[in-house]
Design a protein around this motif. Sequence first.
Motif, mmCIF file in Angstrom:
data_model
loop_
_atom_site.group_PDB
_atom_site.id
_atom_site.type_symbol
_atom_site.label_atom_id
_atom_site.label_comp_id
_atom_site.label_asym_id
_atom_site.label_seq_id
_atom_site.Cartn_x
_atom_site.Cartn_y
_atom_site.Cartn_z
ATOM 1 N N ALA A 26 0.696 -1.271 0.059
ATOM 2 C CA ALA A 26 -0.052 -0.075 -0.008
ATOM 3 C C ALA A 26 0.831 1.158 0.037
ATOM 4 N N GLU A 27 1.810 1.146 0.617
ATOM 5 C CA GLU A 27 2.804 2.624 0.673
ATOM 6 C C GLU A 27 3.410 2.827 -0.583
ATOM 7 N N THR A 28 3.639 1.650 -1.293
ATOM 8 C CA THR A 28 4.381 1.839 -2.568
ATOM 9 C C THR A 28 3.152 2.446 -3.661
ATOM 10 N N LEU A 29 2.065 1.736 -3.417
ATOM 11 C CA LEU A 29 0.845 2.119 -4.528
ATOM 12 C C LEU A 29 0.679 3.771 -4.194
ATOM 13 N N GLY A 30 0.575 4.106 -2.703
ATOM 14 C CA GLY A 30 0.298 5.352 -2.486
ATOM 15 C C GLY A 30 1.282 6.418 -3.145
ATOM 16 N N ARG A 31 2.490 5.947 -3.348
ATOM 17 C CA ARG A 31 3.169 6.980 -4.358
ATOM 18 C C ARG A 31 3.002 7.097 -5.767
ATOM 19 N N LEU A 32 2.080 6.289 -6.026
ATOM 20 C CA LEU A 32 1.756 6.423 -7.670
ATOM 21 C C LEU A 32 0.671 7.228 -7.872
ATOM 22 N N ILE A 33 -0.066 7.788 -6.964
ATOM 23 C CA ILE A 33 -1.258 8.674 -7.267
ATOM 24 C C ILE A 33 -0.936 9.817 -8.212
ATOM 25 N N PRO A 34 -1.436 10.081 -9.172
ATOM 26 C CA PRO A 34 -1.220 11.236 -10.094
ATOM 27 C C PRO A 34 -1.654 12.545 -9.272
ATOM 28 N N ASP A 35 -0.868 13.355 -9.692
ATOM 29 C CA ASP A 35 -1.078 14.781 -8.972
ATOM 30 C C ASP A 35 -2.546 15.257 -9.501
ATOM 31 N N ASP A 36 -2.951 15.189 -10.526
ATOM 32 C CA ASP A 36 -4.311 15.527 -11.030
ATOM 33 C C ASP A 36 -5.001 14.556 -11.835
ATOM 34 N N GLY A 37 -5.156 13.323 -11.382
ATOM 35 C CA GLY A 37 -5.659 12.407 -12.111
ATOM 36 C C GLY A 37 -6.074 10.964 -10.996
ATOM 37 N N LEU A 38 -6.507 9.908 -11.699
ATOM 38 C CA LEU A 38 -6.843 9.015 -10.996
ATOM 39 C C LEU A 38 -5.847 7.724 -11.015
ATOM 40 N N LEU A 39 -5.618 7.162 -9.872
ATOM 41 C CA LEU A 39 -4.602 5.876 -9.772
ATOM 42 C C LEU A 39 -5.934 4.715 -9.776
ATOM 43 N N VAL A 40 -5.862 3.837 -10.883
ATOM 44 C CA VAL A 40 -6.920 2.848 -11.043
ATOM 45 C C VAL A 40 -6.308 1.664 -10.771
#
Lengths: 367, 367
Positions: free
Chosen positions: A176-190
């Motif tokens: 989850a920590e790794t995934l959290g670092r993938l969230i786009p600044d102005d977009g959706l992480l699917v």
Amino acid sequence: MVSPRPAVAALAAYAPGEQPQGGGWVKLNTNELPFPPPPAAVEAIRKAAGDRLNRYPDPTGLAFRQTAANRLGLKPDWILPGNGSDEILTLLIRTFCRSADGRSDSPTGTGDLIASPHPTYTLYRTLAEIQNCPFEPVPLKGDWSWDWDRVEDVKQRAKLFFVPVPNSPSGTVWDAETLGRLIPDDGLLVLDGAYADFEDGHLGLELLEGPRGESIVLTRTLSKSYGLAGLRIGYAAARPEVIAAMAKVKDSYNCDALALAGGTAALNDPPWLEKTVEAIRAERQRLIDGLASLGFVVEPSGGNFVFCTHPDRKHKGRFDFLKERRILVRYFAFTNWPDGTPDGLRITVGTKEETDALLAELAKFSG
Amino acid sequence: MVSPRPAVAALAAYAPGEQPQGGGWVKLNTNELPFPPPPAAVEAIRKAAGDRLNRYPDPTGLAFRQTAANRLGLKPDWILPGNGSDEILTLLIRTFCRSADGRSDSPTGTGDLIASPHPTYTLYRTLAEIQNCPFEPVPLKGDWSWDWDRVEDVKQRAKLFFVPVPNSPSGTVWDAETLGRLIPDDGLLVLDGAYADFEDGHLGLELLEGPRGESIVLTRTLSKSYGLAGLRIGYAAARPEVIAAMAKVKDSYNCDALALAGGTAALNDPPWLEKTVEAIRAERQRLIDGLASLGFVVEPSGGNFVFCTHPDRKHKGRFDFLKERRILVRYFAFTNWPDGTPDGLRITVGTKEETDALLAELAKFSG
């Protein structure tokens, strides 16, 4: 002929894994469950078939949404049912990503960026091309971990970042920590959870419920873990405003009455899922051990499949050899992945008999 | 929140006819068949539910395509199955119509024109808006005939011209010569045959096989005439190059195994269809006579519904009156139709008992 959109004319159609319709195959190529679906689902489908099939289904899929929401501890307005999770992916793109079609001078000059790791599920790229959106693969490192410089760059520009967890074909599970670092600044992480149940059905949920939750979408399908690939039912879980936007784009009756009934019954049978996942995990370990004893290097996998390579690199030869013997696996060759493995085999976890047949044939291969 | 495409943000979601999920309604609002589907279809679905639902369906839907092609005297590569014919409409737009999304300065300044008669099925406009394509209604004359000056103008510009035959809500059937005059100069005439079976299942076929056939698409659904609204199965019939382009855009597994099996079995039972259509036509006449005896003016209809008006114009009042008595019909108010009727009721042909109940309640209405 009347011309299709230039983006469609230029498109190479997506090639799904082979689906031979006759019998007699050991089919380990498209990550289907080797067992039938929950008996309660089949029963519900049969009942619904005689019930009121002449009537339209519930366009909101309320009963299904309630059940799916319960499983994740969410409310029904956080759930959107889809005709398989593939439809959910299409809906996400149509809802959020502007096409570059209107720019005749620059076919991909505008339009919203869609990204995914590479290698991964190749449908993301095809769906981006259909929408005529720019697509950017983010090459993973050779050990299937993230290259953070590349991630930081793409995060600033991506409207949708598709990340399957577990990933395919590798089976990799990022925490989850790794995934959290993938969230786009102005977009959706699917977070595409097609295989999530084999690792943890709640995968990604803490991100959806976290402070950046409005930028998270989880997708689920019943095609894999519930043995319902033939039924076409999946769903998205996201904040209600994200779901409401997607609902505007979907067909009113995108899910049929049988899929809603069967899917609801399946989700209502957690003990069946638990038992099934346990069986697949045990068989996955047997498959891994068997492959290792034949000299394969097998990636750790959270899915109902494994990705493996052999030091002699004769992967295509083995694929053909198996296919001649009516055993289907998936051969992957990775273009534009300089720091990773050039190719390998992805093998679905089947029944004990199927694993045995596969290993027996692989043992005979001499190249 | 992450912003949806501006076109989606601006969109008012399409509102399908009400689908109350509980019982106790006389449901004459969404043109469903009042009878169950062919027993052979139910049987095929039940068998398929126990067969290999854990496996993906045939992505090409070959058996279904062969059967549908046979019914029309075409080859299988002239047929594309869809998740209801609504999905076919979406696929047509995504295949042929460039979105105006890329033009940030002019949201609908470019993009390919989509047209339909007015009044008609309102989904065409919604689907055009989702794709962010300009949409142009071609107002019919007050007697539901074509205004040829308007047609000649729009023919020069439309990429897709959606024309349902029979039309909804009027039930109007235009003859082949009239339809031939609607073909766009450089676009497709889509003859939406959702209700074709009630008039003539081969409607439009001579145009598809004629000299301008490459500009013709026929759509069919099994939701109406086959009593399979809950199953979601329909198809397009068109020249193979049109079908091939659409196939690139569809999801690989857009039709599930049960819909393909049930749909194939239904299409293989022409005597059932013939008997059913005969029963609906007879009941339609009884409904028309009953409405006329209550003072209604009823349009001639080729569908399983009629459109009617009353000289006292109290249509909304009657709709509400019926709904209070748990009888659902459809109330239509037509905006921007200066030369036509301002509003009226569309009533589905139901069972004898449903017609009787409707007429009995309408007789009590005093306004």
